[in-house]
Design a protein around this motif. Structure first.
Motif: not given
Length: 272
Positions: A3-7, A76-95
């Motif tokens: 996913d290009p939105n993940s790290i 969901g938070v990443v998408s909401a932030l991106q909609a407001e112009g914030v550069t954001a990614e999510y951690l793949a697999g989380g903690v």
């Protein structure tokens, strides 16, 4: 396809501890966080229900959003932030993926956060080595927004109570020398940050701070730079800001460059 939105956890580990690391925001649900109250180094807690406040706190900067499994909550938070112009990614697999990869975690009870989610620390004025190295460690691996106070040695403990600050590198403080160990060593242990690179830094800092230059080959150089900075700046905060890049460079050397040498002849032959 990733996913290009993940790290990934390994990619994030390369960023943590460097000036390029984005803001790390842990939005794990309270009940999940209560089961294991530890944070990825440099992360701070926030709620997925308070996105406006989160966006304001980011001040236009990029963020990596972390939840327990890297699924619906962080995405969901990443998408909401991106909609407001914030550069954001999510951690793949989380903690969970971070832990599985062997990444360190900082116990939240090892640090005292204020109502704004920041920390305040206090130590003796006119810092040289340990009192610069410790703020660097805190800023890069514990709280990027940490604030520091420098006062006369006789006033540290009293001022700590007045300003609700955590004292360090002074007798009687929780974070101070223990036997042969420096305050930096003690912080590594209490924060759960004993990575190979930070352990190598700790040895160099201990050697320079305790005048035991036989312990590490860079000790004399670190002492020389530290003394020079202390002579160059009268303002302790200005000195701290000037010295942070020195420790950034020392960290990158400890992490990536220990096997690299240099001599004039190699440069003359067109080699690095």
């Amino acid at each position: 396809m990733p996913d290009p939105n993940s790290i990934t956890p390994p990619q994030l580990m390369r960023l943590i501890g460097t000036p390029a690391c984005p803001a790390l925001i842990d939005i794990c649900l309270p009940e999940d966080f209560a089961e294991d109250p530890r944070l990825i180094p440099g992360a701070r807690r926030a709620s997925h229900r308070e996105l406006a406040a989160l966006r304001q706190s980011l001040n236009g900067g990029p963020a990596i959003i972390i939840c327990q499994k890297g699924r619906k909550l962080s995405q969901g938070v990443v998408s909401a932030l991106q909609a407001e112009g914030v550069t954001a990614e999510y951690l793949a697999g989380g903690v969970q993926a971070w832990q599985a990869s062997g990444g360190p975690l900082v116990p939240i009870n090892a640090v005292r956060f204020d109502a704004e989610g920041q920390t305040r620390w206090i130590t003796r004025a006119r810092p040289k080595i340990d009192r610069i190295a410790c703020p660097w460690l805190i800023r890069r691996f514990v709280d990027p927004r940490a604030r520091f106070l420098f006062v006369a040695p006789s006033e540290v403990m009293a001022a700590a109570d007045i300003f609700d600050a955590t004292p360090f590198d002074i007798d009687g403080a929780e974070f101070s020398h223990e036997g042969d160990l420096c305050s930096f060593d003690v912080m590594l242990r209490r924060f759960g940050l004993a990575t190979p690179a930070l352990e190598q830094m700790a040895l160099a800092i201990r050697a320079a701070d305790t005048n035991r230059h036989d312990l590490h080959p860079v000790a004399a150089g670190l002492l020389a730079i530290s003394v020079g900075l202390s002579r160059q700046y009268k303002n302790d905060h200005a000195q701290l800001e000037a010295a942070i890049p020195v420790y950034d460079a020392l960290y990158r050397w400890a992490r990536d460059g220990q096997d690299e040498g240099h001599d004039w002849l190699h440069g003359q032959n067109g080699r690095p």
